[in-house]
Design a protein around this motif. Sequence first.
Motif, mmCIF file in Angstrom:
data_model
loop_
_atom_site.group_PDB
_atom_site.id
_atom_site.type_symbol
_atom_site.label_atom_id
_atom_site.label_comp_id
_atom_site.label_asym_id
_atom_site.label_seq_id
_atom_site.Cartn_x
_atom_site.Cartn_y
_atom_site.Cartn_z
ATOM 1 N N PHE A 1 27.977 -10.717 10.060
ATOM 2 C CA PHE A 1 27.833 -9.948 10.681
ATOM 3 C C PHE A 1 28.078 -8.827 11.420
ATOM 4 O O PHE A 1 29.282 -8.116 11.202
ATOM 5 C CB PHE A 1 28.596 -10.944 12.307
ATOM 6 C CG PHE A 1 27.894 -12.437 12.287
ATOM 7 C CD1 PHE A 1 26.990 -13.087 12.621
ATOM 8 C CD2 PHE A 1 28.199 -13.301 11.320
ATOM 9 C CE1 PHE A 1 26.309 -14.178 13.068
ATOM 10 C CE2 PHE A 1 27.614 -14.622 11.294
ATOM 11 C CZ PHE A 1 26.267 -15.122 12.399
ATOM 12 N N ASP A 2 27.227 -7.875 12.174
ATOM 13 C CA ASP A 2 27.802 -6.846 13.058
ATOM 14 C C ASP A 2 28.490 -7.381 14.004
ATOM 15 O O ASP A 2 29.279 -8.411 14.613
ATOM 16 C CB ASP A 2 26.588 -6.219 12.856
ATOM 17 C CG ASP A 2 27.087 -4.593 13.970
ATOM 18 O OD1 ASP A 2 28.003 -4.317 13.539
ATOM 19 O OD2 ASP A 2 26.064 -4.488 15.328
ATOM 20 N N SER B 1 27.261 -5.247 19.364
ATOM 21 C CA SER B 1 26.225 -5.335 20.129
ATOM 22 C C SER B 1 25.512 -6.427 19.477
ATOM 23 O O SER B 1 24.870 -6.463 19.561
ATOM 24 C CB SER B 1 25.468 -4.248 20.218
ATOM 25 O OG SER B 1 25.668 -3.459 20.580
ATOM 26 N N THR B 2 26.394 -7.283 18.964
ATOM 27 C CA THR B 2 26.122 -8.431 18.230
ATOM 28 C C THR B 2 27.201 -9.534 18.293
ATOM 29 O O THR B 2 26.595 -11.018 18.851
ATOM 30 C CB THR B 2 25.962 -7.774 16.498
ATOM 31 O OG1 THR B 2 25.178 -7.450 16.891
ATOM 32 C CG2 THR B 2 25.565 -9.471 15.853
ATOM 33 N N SER C 1 31.494 -3.621 10.088
ATOM 34 C CA SER C 1 30.839 -3.252 11.401
ATOM 35 C C SER C 1 31.258 -2.174 10.260
ATOM 36 O O SER C 1 32.678 -1.362 10.030
ATOM 37 C CB SER C 1 32.176 -4.240 12.001
ATOM 38 O OG SER C 1 32.008 -2.786 13.154
ATOM 39 N N VAL D 1 23.110 -10.439 10.455
ATOM 40 C CA VAL D 1 22.572 -10.101 11.361
ATOM 41 C C VAL D 1 23.607 -9.218 12.001
ATOM 42 O O VAL D 1 24.756 -9.072 12.477
ATOM 43 C CB VAL D 1 23.375 -11.642 12.239
ATOM 44 C CG1 VAL D 1 22.922 -11.618 13.592
ATOM 45 C CG2 VAL D 1 22.984 -12.971 11.222
ATOM 46 N N GLY D 2 22.796 -8.207 12.971
ATOM 47 C CA GLY D 2 22.711 -7.018 13.825
ATOM 48 C C GLY D 2 21.835 -6.509 14.275
ATOM 49 O O GLY D 2 20.629 -7.314 14.059
ATOM 50 N N ASP D 3 22.679 -5.569 15.171
ATOM 51 C CA ASP D 3 21.470 -4.463 15.449
ATOM 52 C C ASP D 3 21.107 -3.493 15.914
ATOM 53 O O ASP D 3 20.429 -2.717 16.412
ATOM 54 C CB ASP D 3 21.668 -4.998 17.356
ATOM 55 C CG ASP D 3 23.521 -3.894 17.061
ATOM 56 O OD1 ASP D 3 22.969 -2.822 18.274
ATOM 57 O OD2 ASP D 3 24.630 -4.053 16.447
ATOM 58 N N ASP E 1 22.700 -1.688 10.004
ATOM 59 C CA ASP E 1 23.038 -3.433 9.454
ATOM 60 C C ASP E 1 21.391 -3.413 8.439
ATOM 61 O O ASP E 1 21.352 -3.822 7.537
ATOM 62 C CB ASP E 1 22.488 -4.314 10.622
ATOM 63 C CG ASP E 1 23.557 -4.254 11.513
ATOM 64 O OD1 ASP E 1 24.857 -4.388 11.051
ATOM 65 O OD2 ASP E 1 23.289 -3.743 12.638
ATOM 66 N N PHE F 1 19.386 -9.112 15.639
ATOM 67 C CA PHE F 1 19.602 -9.659 17.219
ATOM 68 C C PHE F 1 19.432 -8.729 18.539
ATOM 69 O O PHE F 1 19.728 -7.150 17.904
ATOM 70 C CB PHE F 1 21.249 -10.165 17.365
ATOM 71 C CG PHE F 1 21.882 -10.420 18.192
ATOM 72 C CD1 PHE F 1 20.912 -11.738 18.827
ATOM 73 C CD2 PHE F 1 22.643 -9.974 18.846
ATOM 74 C CE1 PHE F 1 21.436 -12.626 19.876
ATOM 75 C CE2 PHE F 1 23.399 -10.358 19.844
ATOM 76 C CZ PHE F 1 22.161 -11.724 20.379
ATOM 77 N N LEU G 1 23.628 -15.753 20.452
ATOM 78 C CA LEU G 1 23.523 -15.924 19.618
ATOM 79 C C LEU G 1 23.809 -16.513 18.792
ATOM 80 O O LEU G 1 22.905 -16.742 17.649
ATOM 81 C CB LEU G 1 25.173 -14.977 18.995
ATOM 82 C CG LEU G 1 25.387 -14.898 17.537
ATOM 83 C CD1 LEU G 1 24.317 -13.384 16.981
ATOM 84 C CD2 LEU G 1 26.526 -14.470 16.713
#
Length: 213
Positions: A8-9, A12-13, A98, A164-166, A170, A183, A205
């Motif tokens: 995961f980021d 914003s995630t 991140s 998973v990220g925005d 990512d 996301f 999420l």
Amino acid sequence: MKFDVICFDCDSTLSRVEGIDELARRNGLFEQVAALTDAAMNGELPLEEVYAKRLELIRPDRAAIAWLAQLYLDEIVDGVKETVDSLLAHGKEIHIVSGGLRQAILPLADYLGIPEANVHAVDVEFDAVGQYLGFAVHSPLAVSGGKARICRRLRMRHAALAMVGDGKTDLEAKQAGAYMVGFGGVVRRPMVEAEADCYVIEPSLMAVLPYLL
């Protein structure tokens, strides 16, 4: 597809804020720094062009990092704890990957039950009294392509990995063979929506779970 590892980021995630931008807001530098962040996340500027510049403007001390750590928790995205708990219950290995500041992300990871060793982010360096000295300039996550490097390293041990990220950074995980779940529950970025393997826009999420389990 059955994924062994889910990355995961953070900004914003997992949390609604962009951490470095919020540190800038705290110092009255928000507009200047946010414009640089947006340019990097939208693919208009390479990350290495903006990373040092933003931190040199802000110069966050140890107290500022502690403040940001609490803000990440206060602004946690809806459904994050439930999502991580569900993935852990299914035996998934969870990592945070991140370009944010590692010391600020660690308390969020601890709350989510993610081991410190699974938090890949950029370390901040302080002097003996907690003033800003700099950051880990050799961190792969402070330059373009860093998330792909981390994902490649993880895939040496695990074949199937999802990110998973925005943001644009990512998407780099796809270069390492990762399945990319975009996301857009906090920020919708057209480039990510177009290039991710799948994309969700729900504010929770938990919307990513059907793609990961």
